[in-house]
Design a protein around this motif. Structure first.
Motif, PDB file in Angstrom:
ATOM      1  N   PRO A  21      57.876   5.213  60.694  1.00 18.24           N
ATOM      2  CA  PRO A  21      59.218   5.130  60.098  1.00 18.24           C
ATOM      3  C   PRO A  21      59.232   4.840  58.595  1.00 18.24           C
ATOM      4  CG  PRO A  21      58.742   3.185  61.436  1.00 18.24           C
ATOM      5  CD  PRO A  21      57.654   4.170  61.709  1.00 18.24           C
ATOM      6  N   ASP A  22      58.323   4.037  58.095  1.00 17.34           N
ATOM      7  CA  ASP A  22      58.342   3.685  56.672  1.00 17.34           C
ATOM      8  C   ASP A  22      58.066   4.896  55.787  1.00 17.34           C
ATOM      9  OD1 ASP A  22      58.918   1.072  57.265  1.00 17.34           O
ATOM     10  OD2 ASP A  22      56.820   0.412  57.236  1.00 17.34           O
ATOM     11  N   ILE A  23      56.999   5.632  56.097  1.00 20.27           N
ATOM     12  CA  ILE A  23      56.664   6.821  55.303  1.00 20.27           C
ATOM     13  C   ILE A  23      57.707   7.921  55.517  1.00 20.27           C
ATOM     14  CG2 ILE A  23      54.951   8.642  54.950  1.00 20.27           C
ATOM     15  CD1 ILE A  23      52.794   6.645  55.689  1.00 20.27           C
ATOM     16  N   SER A  24      58.159   8.076  56.759  1.00 20.14           N
ATOM     17  CA  SER A  24      59.174   9.099  57.059  1.00 20.14           C
ATOM     18  C   SER A  24      60.449   8.846  56.262  1.00 20.14           C
ATOM     19  CB  SER A  24      59.492   9.114  58.553  1.00 20.14           C
ATOM     20  OG  SER A  24      58.358   9.499  59.294  1.00 20.14           O
ATOM     21  N   ALA A  25      60.821   7.588  56.099  1.00 17.45           N
ATOM     22  CA  ALA A  25      62.021   7.247  55.329  1.00 17.45           C
ATOM     23  C   ALA A  25      61.871   7.685  53.879  1.00 17.45           C
ATOM     24  CB  ALA A  25      62.280   5.743  55.405  1.00 17.45           C
ATOM     25  N   GLN A  26      60.659   7.538  53.331  1.00 22.92           N
ATOM     26  CA  GLN A  26      60.414   7.975  51.956  1.00 22.92           C
ATOM     27  C   GLN A  26      60.500   9.501  51.838  1.00 22.92           C
ATOM     28  OE1 GLN A  26      60.062   5.884  49.297  1.00 22.92           O
ATOM     29  NE2 GLN A  26      60.552   4.307  50.821  1.00 22.92           N
ATOM     30  N   VAL A  27      60.000  10.200  52.861  1.00 27.72           N
ATOM     31  CA  VAL A  27      60.078  11.670  52.886  1.00 27.72           C
ATOM     32  C   VAL A  27      61.525  12.128  52.951  1.00 27.72           C
ATOM     33  CG1 VAL A  27      59.487  13.754  54.187  1.00 27.72           C
ATOM     34  CG2 VAL A  27      57.793  11.907  53.938  1.00 27.72           C
ATOM     35  N   PHE A  28      62.330  11.451  53.767  1.00 31.33           N
ATOM     36  CA  PHE A  28      63.728  11.825  53.953  1.00 31.33           C
ATOM     37  C   PHE A  28      64.505  11.805  52.634  1.00 31.33           C
ATOM     38  CE2 PHE A  28      65.265  11.536  58.597  1.00 31.33           C
ATOM     39  CZ  PHE A  28      64.174  12.291  59.001  1.00 31.33           C
ATOM     40  N   LYS A  29      64.103  10.936  51.719  1.00 28.79           N
ATOM     41  CA  LYS A  29      64.812  10.827  50.439  1.00 28.79           C
ATOM     42  C   LYS A  29      64.749  12.119  49.626  1.00 28.79           C
ATOM     43  CE  LYS A  29      64.042   5.836  49.923  1.00 28.79           C
ATOM     44  NZ  LYS A  29      63.398   4.776  49.087  1.00 28.79           N
ATOM     45  N   HIS A  30      63.749  12.962  49.920  1.00 29.50           N
ATOM     46  CA  HIS A  30      63.541  14.180  49.139  1.00 29.50           C
ATOM     47  C   HIS A  30      64.033  15.440  49.860  1.00 29.50           C
ATOM     48  CE1 HIS A  30      61.038  11.936  46.280  1.00 29.50           C
ATOM     49  NE2 HIS A  30      60.505  11.347  47.332  1.00 29.50           N
ATOM     50  N   LEU A  31      64.693  15.281  50.995  1.00 28.84           N
ATOM     51  CA  LEU A  31      65.145  16.433  51.763  1.00 28.84           C
ATOM     52  C   LEU A  31      66.627  16.712  51.535  1.00 28.84           C
ATOM     53  CD1 LEU A  31      63.377  15.714  55.187  1.00 28.84           C
ATOM     54  CD2 LEU A  31      62.593  17.199  53.325  1.00 28.84           C
ATOM     55  N   GLU A  33      70.469  17.889  52.814  1.00 32.82           N
ATOM     56  CA  GLU A  33      71.281  17.378  53.925  1.00 32.82           C
ATOM     57  C   GLU A  33      71.069  18.183  55.200  1.00 32.82           C
ATOM     58  OE1 GLU A  33      75.993  16.618  54.950  1.00 32.82           O
ATOM     59  OE2 GLU A  33      75.324  16.600  52.873  1.00 32.82           O
ATOM     60  N   ASP A  34      71.026  19.526  55.089  1.00 31.65           N
ATOM     61  CA  ASP A  34      70.854  20.345  56.294  1.00 31.65           C
ATOM     62  C   ASP A  34      69.456  20.158  56.881  1.00 31.65           C
ATOM     63  OD1 ASP A  34      69.761  21.626  54.046  1.00 31.65           O
ATOM     64  OD2 ASP A  34      69.790  23.565  55.064  1.00 31.65           O
ATOM     65  N   GLU A  35      68.458  19.932  56.014  1.00 28.52           N
ATOM     66  CA  GLU A  35      67.099  19.680  56.496  1.00 28.52           C
ATOM     67  C   GLU A  35      67.026  18.345  57.235  1.00 28.52           C
ATOM     68  OE1 GLU A  35      64.578  22.008  52.982  1.00 28.52           O
ATOM     69  OE2 GLU A  35      65.142  19.894  52.736  1.00 28.52           O
ATOM     70  N   LEU A  36      67.733  17.362  56.696  1.00 27.66           N
ATOM     71  CA  LEU A  36      67.775  16.051  57.349  1.00 27.66           C
ATOM     72  C   LEU A  36      68.370  16.148  58.753  1.00 27.66           C
ATOM     73  CD1 LEU A  36      68.945  13.731  54.424  1.00 27.66           C
ATOM     74  CD2 LEU A  36      66.753  13.645  55.603  1.00 27.66           C
ATOM     75  N   GLU A  37      69.458  16.904  58.858  1.00 31.22           N
ATOM     76  CA  GLU A  37      70.129  17.037  60.152  1.00 31.22           C
ATOM     77  C   GLU A  37      69.209  17.698  61.176  1.00 31.22           C
ATOM     78  OE1 GLU A  37      73.754  19.116  59.523  1.00 31.22           O
ATOM     79  OE2 GLU A  37      74.682  17.521  58.351  1.00 31.22           O
ATOM     80  N   LYS A  38      68.549  18.787  60.764  1.00 29.14           N
ATOM     81  CA  LYS A  38      67.680  19.514  61.686  1.00 29.14           C
ATOM     82  C   LYS A  38      66.495  18.666  62.129  1.00 29.14           C
ATOM     83  CE  LYS A  38      68.845  24.064  59.772  1.00 29.14           C
ATOM     84  NZ  LYS A  38      68.348  25.236  58.989  1.00 29.14           N
ATOM     85  N   LEU A  39      65.878  17.972  61.162  1.00 28.25           N
ATOM     86  CA  LEU A  39      64.721  17.156  61.493  1.00 28.25           C
ATOM     87  C   LEU A  39      65.099  15.947  62.359  1.00 28.25           C
ATOM     88  CD1 LEU A  39      62.379  17.050  58.374  1.00 28.25           C
ATOM     89  CD2 LEU A  39      61.818  17.795  60.677  1.00 28.25           C
ATOM     90  N   THR A  40      66.227  15.342  62.039  1.00 37.22           N
ATOM     91  CA  THR A  40      66.692  14.199  62.831  1.00 37.22           C
ATOM     92  C   THR A  40      66.912  14.611  64.284  1.00 37.22           C
ATOM     93  OG1 THR A  40      67.758  13.205  60.905  1.00 37.22           O
ATOM     94  CG2 THR A  40      68.488  12.449  63.063  1.00 37.22           C
ATOM     95  N   LEU A  41      67.549  15.770  64.467  1.00 36.36           N
ATOM     96  CA  LEU A  41      67.796  16.277  65.821  1.00 36.36           C
ATOM     97  C   LEU A  41      66.480  16.582  66.529  1.00 36.36           C
ATOM     98  CD1 LEU A  41      69.825  17.220  67.962  1.00 36.36           C
ATOM     99  CD2 LEU A  41      69.830  19.470  66.844  1.00 36.36           C
ATOM    100  N   GLU A  42      65.539  17.173  65.797  1.00 39.39           N
ATOM    101  CA  GLU A  42      64.254  17.548  66.391  1.00 39.39           C
ATOM    102  C   GLU A  42      63.449  16.313  66.783  1.00 39.39           C
ATOM    103  OE1 GLU A  42      62.337  20.179  68.190  1.00 39.39           O
ATOM    104  OE2 GLU A  42      63.808  20.967  66.753  1.00 39.39           O
ATOM    105  N   ILE A  43      63.486  15.291  65.921  1.00 42.55           N
ATOM    106  CA  ILE A  43      62.775  14.043  66.233  1.00 42.55           C
ATOM    107  C   ILE A  43      63.383  13.388  67.480  1.00 42.55           C
ATOM    108  CG2 ILE A  43      62.333  11.683  65.426  1.00 42.55           C
ATOM    109  CD1 ILE A  43      62.107  12.834  62.595  1.00 42.55           C
ATOM    110  N   ALA A  44      64.711  13.430  67.529  1.00 42.70           N
ATOM    111  CA  ALA A  44      65.403  12.826  68.681  1.00 42.70           C
ATOM    112  C   ALA A  44      65.067  13.539  69.989  1.00 42.70           C
ATOM    113  CB  ALA A  44      66.905  12.844  68.449  1.00 42.70           C
ATOM    114  N   ASN A  45      64.767  14.850  69.902  1.00 41.94           N
ATOM    115  CA  ASN A  45      64.469  15.636  71.101  1.00 41.94           C
ATOM    116  C   ASN A  45      63.025  15.479  71.577  1.00 41.94           C
ATOM    117  OD1 ASN A  45      67.045  16.672  71.391  1.00 41.94           O
ATOM    118  ND2 ASN A  45      66.641  18.436  70.055  1.00 41.94           N
ATOM    119  N   GLN A  46      62.182  14.871  70.752  1.00 41.69           N
ATOM    120  CA  GLN A  46      60.775  14.673  71.143  1.00 41.69           C
ATOM    121  C   GLN A  46      60.666  13.404  72.001  1.00 41.69           C
ATOM    122  OE1 GLN A  46      58.349  16.866  70.536  1.00 41.69           O
ATOM    123  NE2 GLN A  46      59.804  18.179  69.419  1.00 41.69           N
ATOM    124  N   ARG A  47      60.773  13.586  73.296  1.00 39.89           N
ATOM    125  CA  ARG A  47      60.793  12.443  74.200  1.00 39.89           C
ATOM    126  C   ARG A  47      59.412  11.795  74.313  1.00 39.89           C
ATOM    127  NH1 ARG A  47      66.021  11.309  74.158  1.00 39.89           N
ATOM    128  NH2 ARG A  47      67.301  13.124  74.731  1.00 39.89           N
TER     129      ARG A  47
END
Length: 335
Positions: A21-31, A33-47
Motif C-alpha cells: 500500500p505505501d508504494i502503491s499510494a505513491q504510484v497513484f499520485k502520478h496516474l 483519474e480514469d487510470e485510477l478508477e480502472k486500477l482501483t476496480l481491478e485491484i478490488a476484483n483480485q480476491r
C-alpha cells in the motif's frame, strides 16, 4: 500460460498489490483519474493472489525496467544483445517489442548520443537538405556546434532549410538513418516525429557565436528577407529584457516612447515590470505606473506591437555595437 492468463491491466493491479500500500499510494499520485478508477476496480476484483503470481509479475516488471534502461543508455541493439544473453532470444524479442510499441523514440536517437565533432566528420559533405534533416533532430547545442563549423554559404543554406522544414516522409528519414547508422556503426530508432521549423533554427542560432549568427542572418536578409525577419523576431523576445544588465536597459529605455513602454508593461510579468521600474528614476517610475493604471483595457495586438518596437530598439542598439545581448553559454552583457 502466464502471458495469456492476465491482461496488462490485471498485471498492473497485481504489481501494485505486490508492492504494497505505501508504494502503491505513491504510484497513484502520478496516474490520471480514469487510470485510477480502472486500477482501483481491478485491484478490488483480485480476491486471491498467490505468491507465485506476485513473483511472476514482479519479475516481468523488473525485466521491463532493465530493458528500458538498456535502450536509454545503449540503444535497441545493445538492449537486445544483453537481453538475449540473459533471457534468450524469444524472451528478449518479446520485451523489446512491447517496449518499443510504447516508447516514443525520436529519429536519430543514436546521433544525439554522438560527439558533434565526430558526427561532423561523417555529415559535413552531405547535401544541405540531408544536413538540415539530421540537425533538426539533434539537441540545439549539438546542431550549433556543427553549423558553426560549416563554410558560410553552407551555414546559410542549411539554416534556411531547417527553418522551412515541415514534415518529412518516414521512408526518407529511415533511409538517412540507415546510411548514417552504417557510418557510425551504432543503433537508431525508427519512430517519426515533426522537426525543424523557425523555432528549431532560432534555438540553434541562440547558441552559436555572434559571427556565425550574423553571417547566416545577413545572407538570409538578402536571399530570403521574410524568413530572416521572422527569425530575428524570435531571436530576442520582450520578456528577455530581464536578461539585460542595468546599464544596457537604461540605454534602451532612453530611446523608447513612454506610451509604448506603458503598453508593453500592461500585460507583462512582475519580473519584467520590476526590472524596468528599478532602472528608472523614482519620479519617472511613478509617472509610468500612473499611466499604466489609468490606461484601462487594451488590445493584446497593441501590447504586442509596442513590445516589438522595444525589441527592435534592442536589436538596433546591438547591431550598432552600443550593447551586446547575451546569447549562448555564459556570455556577459556589456555596453
Amino acid at each position: 500460460m502466464y502471458q495469456a492468463e492476465f491482461s496488462g491491466k490485471q498485471k498492473a493491479a497485481l504489481l501494485l498489490i505486490a508492492l504494497g500500500p505505501d508504494i502503491s499510494a505513491q504510484v497513484f499520485k502520478h496516474l490520471k483519474e480514469d487510470e485510477l478508477e480502472k486500477l482501483t476496480l481491478e485491484i478490488a476484483n483480485q480476491r486471491k493472489v498467490t505468491q507465485e503470481q506476485k513473483d511472476k509479475v514482479l519479475a516481468e516488471f523488473h525485466q521491463m525496467c532493465v530493458a528500458k534502461d538498456f535502450i536509454t543508455t545503449g540503444g535497441l541493439d545493445y538492449a537486445r544483445e544483453i537481453l538475449e544473453k540473459a533471457l534468450g532470444a524469444e524472451k528478449a524479442v518479446s520485451i523489446i517489442n512491447r517496449l518499443t510499441s510504447s516508447l516514443q523514440i525520436r529519429p536519430f536517437d543514436f546521433a544525439r548520443k554522438t560527439d558533434p565533432g565526430q558526427l561532423l566528420n561523417f555529415i559535413q559533405n552531405e547535401h544541405p537538405q540531408t544536413l538540415a534533416l539530421i540537425m533538426a533532430y539533434l539537441q540545439p547545442d549539438q546542431a550549433a556546434t556543427i553549423i558553426s563549423s560549416l563554410p558560410p554559404e553552407r551555414q546559410v543554406e542549411v539554416a534556411r532549410r531547417i527553418a522551412t522544414m515541415d514534415r518529412t516522409s518516414p521512408d526518407v528519414i529511415k533511409d538517412v538513418e540507415r546510411i548514417l547508422e552504417r557510418k557510425l556503426s551504432t543503433m537508431t530508432s525508427q519512430d517519426f516525429t515533426t522537426a525543424g521549423g523557425v523555432d528549431s533554427i532560432v534555438d540553434v542560432l541562440n547558441r552559436v557565436d555572434r559571427a556565425t549568427e550574423r553571417t547566416i542572418i545577413e545572407n538570409l536578409e538578402v536571399q530570403h528577407p521574410e524568413l530572416a525577419e521572422e527569425i530575428k523576431k524570435r531571436m530576442f523576445v520582450f520578456e528577455d529584457i530581464v536578461l539585460l544588465d542595468d546599464r544596457s536597459l537604461q540605454l534602451v529605455l532612453r530611446q523608447v516612447e513612454s506610451k509604448d513602454l506603458a503598453l508593453s508593461l500592461k500585460a507583462s510579468s512582475g519580473e519584467v515590470t520590476e526590472k524596468v521600474f528599478r532602472n528608472m528614476s523614482k519620479r519617472a517610475a511613478e509617472m509610468l505606473k500612473e499611466e499604466i493604471q489609468y490606461m484601462g483595457p487594451v488590445r493584446i495586438r497593441d501590447v504586442e506591437e509596442s513590445q516589438q518596437k522595444i525589441v527592435n530598439v534592442i536589436r538596433s542598439l546591438e547591431e550598432s555595437g552600443e550593447i551586446v545581448v547575451s546569447r549562448g553559454k555564459g556570455d556577459e552583457i556589456i555596453v
